[in-house]
Design a protein around this motif. Structure first.
Motif, short mmCIF file in Angstrom:
data_model
loop_
_atom_site.label_atom_id
_atom_site.label_comp_id
_atom_site.label_asym_id
_atom_site.label_seq_id
_atom_site.Cartn_x
_atom_site.Cartn_y
_atom_site.Cartn_z
N SER A 52 121.79 54.20 5.70
CA SER A 52 122.69 53.67 5.06
C SER A 52 124.21 54.02 5.19
O SER A 52 124.20 55.21 6.20
N GLN A 108 126.30 55.62 3.85
CA GLN A 108 127.01 56.49 3.34
C GLN A 108 127.36 57.37 3.11
O GLN A 108 129.00 57.39 2.73
N LYS A 133 131.47 55.67 4.20
CA LYS A 133 132.01 55.00 3.16
C LYS A 133 132.49 55.86 2.45
O LYS A 133 134.15 55.95 2.12
N ARG A 156 115.30 52.10 8.53
CA ARG A 156 114.08 53.35 7.75
C ARG A 156 113.08 53.33 8.56
O ARG A 156 112.57 51.57 8.08
N GLN A 204 122.36 45.42 3.60
CA GLN A 204 122.69 45.71 2.62
C GLN A 204 124.35 45.47 2.27
O GLN A 204 125.03 44.99 2.94
N HIS A 210 118.27 60.38 -6.21
CA HIS A 210 118.67 59.08 -5.39
C HIS A 210 119.14 59.21 -3.94
O HIS A 210 118.34 59.31 -2.77
N HIS A 211 120.41 60.74 -3.86
CA HIS A 211 120.65 61.13 -2.21
C HIS A 211 121.01 62.33 -2.71
O HIS A 211 122.21 62.79 -3.78
N GLY A 256 121.05 50.26 -5.81
CA GLY A 256 121.36 51.83 -6.52
C GLY A 256 122.81 52.19 -6.44
O GLY A 256 123.18 51.93 -5.02
N GLY A 257 122.98 53.05 -7.26
CA GLY A 257 123.81 53.64 -6.52
C GLY A 257 124.70 54.83 -7.46
O GLY A 257 123.60 55.20 -8.18
N ARG A 299 130.03 60.14 -7.10
CA ARG A 299 129.52 61.09 -6.01
C ARG A 299 130.59 62.46 -6.23
O ARG A 299 131.41 62.14 -7.38
N ILE A 334 127.40 52.28 -4.29
CA ILE A 334 126.88 51.55 -4.73
C ILE A 334 126.23 50.60 -3.55
O ILE A 334 127.27 50.16 -3.33
N ALA A 335 125.18 50.49 -3.42
CA ALA A 335 125.23 49.12 -2.45
C ALA A 335 123.99 48.32 -2.68
O ALA A 335 122.36 48.71 -3.98
N1 ASP Z 1 123.66 54.47 -0.13
C1 ASP Z 1 123.05 53.90 -0.93
C2 ASP Z 1 121.76 53.57 -0.95
O1 ASP Z 1 121.45 52.71 0.43
C3 ASP Z 1 123.35 53.57 -1.72
C4 ASP Z 1 124.40 54.22 -2.61
O2 ASP Z 1 124.58 54.58 -3.41
O3 ASP Z 1 125.50 53.97 -2.63
O4 ASP Z 1 120.72 53.74 -1.90
#
Ligand code: ASP
Length: 645
Positions: A242, A244, A247, A266, A280, A501-502, A538-539, A542, A581-582
């Motif tokens: 993504s 991420q 952005k 992926r 996305q 999430h990440h 999801g998002g 940060r 968010i995406a």
């Molecule tokens: N990059 C995240 C994802 O692909 C979405 C985000 O946190 O904006 O799930």
């Protein structure tokens, strides 16, 4: 043949006037970006050699000379021909008089699905021969000239929608499959929704559409990535999962409202609702909190929602991750129906039923249940048996089915062990009716909930295949799931943590102290958007503090921070607070169109196994072409057959 007038519905949305933003930031540049003229229906015939589309002709066109281009849908007794384009069908009368013999020859000899151009007059159909099921059913075309633009060979399958064809064949001849009404509708609706999303984000809310690279480097954690070899020995690009990092870096760069229709990659192998490359709607903004992002997305979906569906009602309801798990056994609940999980531990404190007793004697033991409405009527003995087997095989759990017959007598094997007071309490708590079945399990909270969550969905499917209407097909049930844990135990090593999430997700403000004491208990500012039981977005807010980001990456997640040194460095140069968010566009459109698979809303998707069945990708490369990349294939011993290809 029935052909809905879907196209005009689809395009109605475009004529909606655009509201002007009242606070221009950069004078004339900004004004020229937002002041577009009021939209009209698109002009389908401009620049083309046709005067009209096949689907647009009505009685109001009587007497007009028209030129149409389209495919031959079918021909009847060499007298009529039905011509099709994306817009619809129209009947063409094949001339029978001698003077038009050459026109007749073309139209009678061209195979079905050949593409032709015809010119003639719009006339009304003889009385009694109108077709009310066809939007063009009052008229037909009296042809004067015809031209075969290109003939069609024998087809591998019939284009008509009602002809069933295997998906493999559809994907192999995707360009033919795309001619079907359903694929035309899906792709045009997708384009419409994306257009309205752009309009909402850029024109109404000042977002900037920015493309980010697809040749990137590996990202720690998360999904497996596709590698792209480079000419430098041993060096590879990765295709991003993504945008991420980019952005977030755009926020540091002061582009404080970013969006992109972003292609993501992926390498996750075959999963029914996934594609190795997918799209996305990717969004990031500065100076925002969680509720700000949620309102933005609610507005975006409301604005871009197709006109032929019930309008989206906002705000969407919210549940916490913990509530979702306890009530629905999943973090993506389908809230179109009830059958919620109920904790009935207190009812069975003094039970004589062995496995309940056993579970409740343990520290976190619980008894939970779901109620299957009219289960006694719809479920068969073998259904119950397979439910019990599923629970035993996949969860190592026991399921106790509790039946009520018409006289409210217990009709279950362990009925004798359930006391009258327990029975009454159960009926009260579960709100059961005579024909209902209660499925009961016992054990540790999360495990019992997960099992019942699965059974809830299985039973809903089962009830529906037996004729019960449980989920209204026209209903779109949106739900925010919030307050996720920041970390989860790693599947392969539960003593280590991974991001839920990440790793860029900020902790919940009230849980920051837990990061240094009990990080596994910290909640995050991560939110998911769920639609009818599917995660469609999801998002998170940060982390914009380099020190905290470093601590989470290095100390808690044990990641190699060198891989992210550019991001950590950037956070130290006045990075603004930000979040984003995406939305998964393919999944969203799949749900909106009610398609059985996301492949039905992608023009050229990969097969279940990640192959392009039309062009045969991925394909092998001759060894000499691999040389510049310093790569040699190491063939698995059993793949001789593969190599031969
Ligand atoms: N990059 C995240 C994802 O692909 C979405 C985000 O946190 O904006 O799930």
């Amino acid at each position: 043949m029935y052909f809905p007038s879907w196209l005009s519905q689809l395009y109605k949305g475009l004529s909606r006037p655009i509201r002007r933003t009242t606070q221009p930031i950069w004078g004339s540049l900004y004004r020229s970006l937002v002041q577009s003229p009021q939209r009209r229906n698109p002009e389908f015939n401009s620049f083309a050699v046709r005067t009209n589309t096949c689907g647009e002709l009505r009685s109001s066109h009587l007497g007009q000379e028209v030129t149409l281009c389209g495919w031959i849908q079918y021909r009847r007794q060499n007298t009529f021909l039905v011509l099709r384009d994306f817009h619809g069908l129209v009947q063409v009368v094949i001339p029978q008089d001698e003077s038009a013999a050459s026109v007749k020859k073309i139209l009678c000899e061209a195979p079905v699905e050949s593409v032709v151009r015809v010119s003639g007059t719009v006339i009304s159909r003889p009385a009694g021969q109108e077709n009310p099921k066809m939007p063009t059913g009052e008229i037909e075309i009296k042809v004067k000239t015809a031209e075969l633009l290109n003939a069609c060979k024998k087809l591998p399958f019939e284009i008509k929608d009602f002809m069933k064809k295997t998906e493999a064949l559809r994907l192999q001849y995707r360009y033919l499959d795309l001619r079907s009404f359903q694929m035309q509708y899906n792709l045009r609706l997708r384009s419409q929704m994306v257009m309205k999303m752009r309009e909402y984000l850029c024109n109404l809310h000042g977002f900037v559409d920015i493309e980010t690279p697809t040749l990137f480097k590996r990202t720690p954690g998360g999904a497996k990535e596709f590698l792209v070899p480079s000419r430098e020995p041993g060096k590879f690009y990765s295709l991003p999962q993504s945008p991420q990092q980019f952005k977030q870096l755009l926020m540091v760069g002061g582009l404080d409202r970013y969006f992109q229709v972003a292609r993501c990659y992926r390498d996750e192998g075959s999963r029914p609702d996934r594609q190795p490359e997918f799209t996305q709607i990717d969004i990031e903004m500065s100076f925002v909190d969680q509720t700000g992002i949620q309102s933005l997305i609610e507005g975006l979906l409301q604005y871009s929602w197709p006109n032929d569906k019930d309008p989206v009602v906002v705000p969407f309801p919210t549940v916490t991750f913990t509530e979702a798990l306890a009530t629905y056994g999943t973090d993506k609940p389908d809230t179109r129906f009830g059958m919620k999980i109920i904790d009935i531990s207190d009812v069975f404190r003094n039970t004589e039923i062995g496995f309940l007793q056993d579970a409740l004697s343990k520290p976190h033991g619980t008894v939970k249940a779901i109620c299957i409405p009219e289960g006694a009527k719809y479920l068969k003995r073998r259904d119950i048996e397979s439910i019990r087997k599923f629970a035993a095989d996949h969860f190592n759990q026991e399921i106790l089915p509790v039946f009520l017959n018409a006289n409210r007598n217990w009709n279950s094997p362990v009925a004798n062990f359930i006391m009258e007071s327990q029975r009454l309490e159960l009926i009260r708590l579960m709100d059961t009716q005579e024909e209902d079945v209660v499925l009961l399990t016992a054990g540790e909270h999360n495990k019992a909930c997960s099992l019942l969550g699965k059974l809830r969905l299985e039973c809903a499917d089962l009830l529906e295949t037996r004729g019960m209407v449980l989920r209204d097909p026209t209903l779109f049930s949106f739900l925010w799931v919030v307050d996720f844990p920041l970390f989860l135990p790693k599947e392969e090593n539960p003593r280590e943590l991974e991001s839920a999430h990440h790793p860029f997700t900020a902790p919940h403000p009230s849980d920051i102290h837990l990061l240094y004491t009990e990080p596994q208990k910290a909640r995050s500012q991560h939110y998911d958007l769920v639609l009818n039981g599917n995660e469609i977005g999801g998002g998170s807010i940060r982390i914009h503090n380099a020190e905290l980001q470093h601590y989470i990456l290095a100390t808690l997640l044990k990641e190699d921070v060198k891989m992210l040194s550019h991001l950590l460095q950037a956070l130290d140069y006045g990075a603004p607070p930000h979040g984003g968010i995406a939305l998964g566009l393919d999944r969203l459109i799949c749900l909106v169109t009610g398609s059985p698979s996301i492949r039905d809303v992608i023009a050229f998707p990969k097969s279940f196994r990640g192959h392009d069945l039309m062009s045969n990708a991925p394909d092998s490369i001759p060894p000499e072409e691999l040389k510049p990349y310093h790569i040699r294939v190491s063939w698995p011993t059993d793949s001789k057959a593969e190599r031969a290809h």
